[in-house]
Scaffold this active site. Structure first.
Site, mmCIF file in Angstrom:
data_model
loop_
_atom_site.group_PDB
_atom_site.id
_atom_site.type_symbol
_atom_site.label_atom_id
_atom_site.label_comp_id
_atom_site.label_asym_id
_atom_site.label_seq_id
_atom_site.Cartn_x
_atom_site.Cartn_y
_atom_site.Cartn_z
ATOM 1 N N ALA A 147 -6.982 -15.518 -4.882
ATOM 2 C CA ALA A 147 -6.844 -16.293 -3.646
ATOM 3 C C ALA A 147 -6.816 -15.334 -2.461
ATOM 4 O O ALA A 147 -6.548 -14.140 -2.632
ATOM 5 C CB ALA A 147 -5.569 -17.133 -3.672
ATOM 6 N N GLU A 198 -15.180 -23.094 -7.516
ATOM 7 C CA GLU A 198 -13.789 -22.761 -7.861
ATOM 8 C C GLU A 198 -12.901 -24.005 -7.778
ATOM 9 O O GLU A 198 -12.028 -24.225 -8.623
ATOM 10 C CB GLU A 198 -13.241 -21.685 -6.914
ATOM 11 C CG GLU A 198 -13.870 -20.314 -7.126
ATOM 12 C CD GLU A 198 -13.438 -19.286 -6.102
ATOM 13 O OE1 GLU A 198 -13.452 -18.096 -6.425
ATOM 14 O OE2 GLU A 198 -13.096 -19.660 -4.960
ATOM 15 N N LYS A 214 -8.915 -20.130 -0.186
ATOM 16 C CA LYS A 214 -9.843 -19.404 -1.045
ATOM 17 C C LYS A 214 -11.226 -19.432 -0.392
ATOM 18 O O LYS A 214 -11.433 -20.106 0.598
ATOM 19 C CB LYS A 214 -9.902 -20.054 -2.442
ATOM 20 C CG LYS A 214 -8.643 -19.754 -3.275
ATOM 21 C CD LYS A 214 -8.728 -20.275 -4.697
ATOM 22 C CE LYS A 214 -9.943 -19.932 -5.475
ATOM 23 N NZ LYS A 214 -10.288 -18.496 -5.538
ATOM 24 N N GLY A 236 -13.029 -16.361 0.115
ATOM 25 C CA GLY A 236 -13.389 -15.067 0.681
ATOM 26 C C GLY A 236 -14.691 -14.538 0.094
ATOM 27 O O GLY A 236 -15.414 -13.785 0.732
ATOM 28 N N GLY A 237 -14.972 -14.960 -1.123
ATOM 29 C CA GLY A 237 -16.233 -14.569 -1.765
ATOM 30 C C GLY A 237 -17.266 -15.681 -1.727
ATOM 31 O O GLY A 237 -18.272 -15.614 -2.443
ATOM 32 N N GLY A 289 -14.159 -13.094 -7.498
ATOM 33 C CA GLY A 289 -13.494 -12.105 -6.657
ATOM 34 C C GLY A 289 -13.105 -10.890 -7.487
ATOM 35 O O GLY A 289 -13.299 -10.864 -8.704
ATOM 36 N N THR A 307 -10.095 -9.492 -8.207
ATOM 37 C CA THR A 307 -8.967 -9.620 -9.144
ATOM 38 C C THR A 307 -9.392 -10.430 -10.366
ATOM 39 O O THR A 307 -9.088 -10.069 -11.508
ATOM 40 C CB THR A 307 -7.760 -10.294 -8.444
ATOM 41 O OG1 THR A 307 -7.650 -9.796 -7.109
ATOM 42 C CG2 THR A 307 -6.476 -10.036 -9.198
ATOM 43 N N LYS A 357 -1.289 -11.013 -0.228
ATOM 44 C CA LYS A 357 -1.862 -12.354 -0.050
ATOM 45 C C LYS A 357 -0.799 -13.427 0.248
ATOM 46 O O LYS A 357 -1.147 -14.575 0.528
ATOM 47 C CB LYS A 357 -2.643 -12.772 -1.303
ATOM 48 C CG LYS A 357 -3.705 -11.793 -1.767
ATOM 49 C CD LYS A 357 -4.873 -11.765 -0.832
ATOM 50 C CE LYS A 357 -6.023 -10.891 -1.289
ATOM 51 N NZ LYS A 357 -6.729 -11.320 -2.455
HETATM 52 C C1 5RP Z 1 -13.777 -16.156 -3.888
HETATM 53 C C2 5RP Z 1 -12.303 -16.284 -3.859
HETATM 54 C C3 5RP Z 1 -11.521 -15.121 -4.373
HETATM 55 O O1 5RP Z 1 -10.751 -15.542 -5.442
HETATM 56 C C4 5RP Z 1 -10.664 -14.597 -3.250
HETATM 57 O O2 5RP Z 1 -11.529 -14.225 -2.177
HETATM 58 C C5 5RP Z 1 -9.814 -13.395 -3.687
HETATM 59 O O3 5RP Z 1 -10.647 -12.299 -3.982
HETATM 60 P P1 5RP Z 1 -10.057 -10.869 -4.303
HETATM 61 O O4 5RP Z 1 -9.332 -10.977 -5.617
HETATM 62 O O5 5RP Z 1 -11.268 -9.977 -4.367
HETATM 63 O O6 5RP Z 1 -9.136 -10.471 -3.188
HETATM 64 O O7 5RP Z 1 -11.725 -17.252 -3.451
HETATM 65 O O8 5RP Z 1 -14.373 -17.260 -3.287
#
Ligand code: 5RP
Length: 231
Positions: free
Chosen positions: A82, A102, A93, A95-96, A24, A26, A120
């Site tokens: 997250a 993970e 978790k 989102g990616g 992700g 971050t 978040k």
């Molecule tokens: C990927 C994840 C990421 O850690 C989560 O989506 C947070 O991403 P970002 O830091 O871009 O908001 O779980 O599967």
């Protein structure tokens, strides 16, 4: 906010650590900060375990030594982002679409450190952010039917810059699920969903997180709040 929290996470890293490298935006900033510290000689003998193709490629580009998940028996510290964090440190978790690896890395880690910005933090999970569920390609609509019997509305995640669905690092598909009243019992939902034939893993991370670093802006200045699990 993301940069200050990524830098703060690197201050938790010690020489000789095996580190889980999250995914992700971050986590990517955290990996870049880690590479800077290694290059400056401030951190020595660090080996990373990638949680995704994204973190693997980034670590390779930045000369961070990598080892494979299957060749380590234990990881000292995993640092990851997250999508949602509740007051009990339970997470959504994925989102990616990287939550399978993970979760494997987090489960092998002595400590899981989560890096987020304050947007978040939620009172209840899944009120607005859908729960990602990785499913075998030919089982997606069968899994969708079972989830709908559990009062979950799901949609197949579609790709951008590619026709058709998102395909995960493992070659599977993602269903994004919103339950009618959110998720109040994450442990039970995590197990129930993973028990559906065709499901590989869902994005609920239950009782895995030790510490959360939260980036926020106060008086126009980015700050980090450190939250530690109380028990
Ligand atoms: C990927 C994840 C990421 O850690 C989560 O989506 C947070 O991403 P970002 O830091 O871009 O908001 O779980 O599967």
């Amino acid at each position: 906010m993301k940069q200050v929290v990524a830098d703060a996470a690197i201050r938790e890293v010690k020489n000789d650590m095996i580190l889980g490298l999250g995914s992700g935006s971050t986590a990517a900033l955290m990996i870049k900060s880690l590479a800077d510290e290694i290059r400056l000689g401030k951190l020595k003998n660090i080996r990373g375990v990638a949680t995704s193709f994204q973190s693997e490629v980034l670590a390779l580009e930045l000369d961070i030594p990598l080892i494979d998940l299957s060749s380590v028996s234990q990881i000292d510290l995993a640092i990851d982002g997250a999508d949602e964090v509740d007051p009990g440190f339970q997470l959504i978790k994925g989102g990616g679409a990287c939550h399978v690896r993970e979760k494997l890395v987090a489960s092998k880690a002595d400590q899981l450190l989560i890096v987020v910005d304050e947007t978040k933090l939620v009172q209840n999970l899944n009120q607005s952010f859908p729960l990602p569920v990785e499913v075998l390609p030919n089982a997606w609509n069968q899994v969708q039917d079972v989830i709908s019997e559990m009062n979950g509305n799901s949609s197949l995640r579609m790709a951008t810059k590619k026709a058709g669905p998102v395909v995960t690092d493992q070659g599977n598909l993602i269903l994004d699920v919103l339950f009618n009243n959110g998720i109040k019992n994450p442990k039970e939902i995590e197990m129930k969903i993973n028990n559906i034939p065709g499901v590989l893993e869902n994005g609920l991370f239950v009782d895995l997180t030790d510490k959360v670093l939260v980036g926020k802006i106060e008086n126009n200045t980015p700050m980090v709040n450190s939250l530690t699990r109380s028990s």
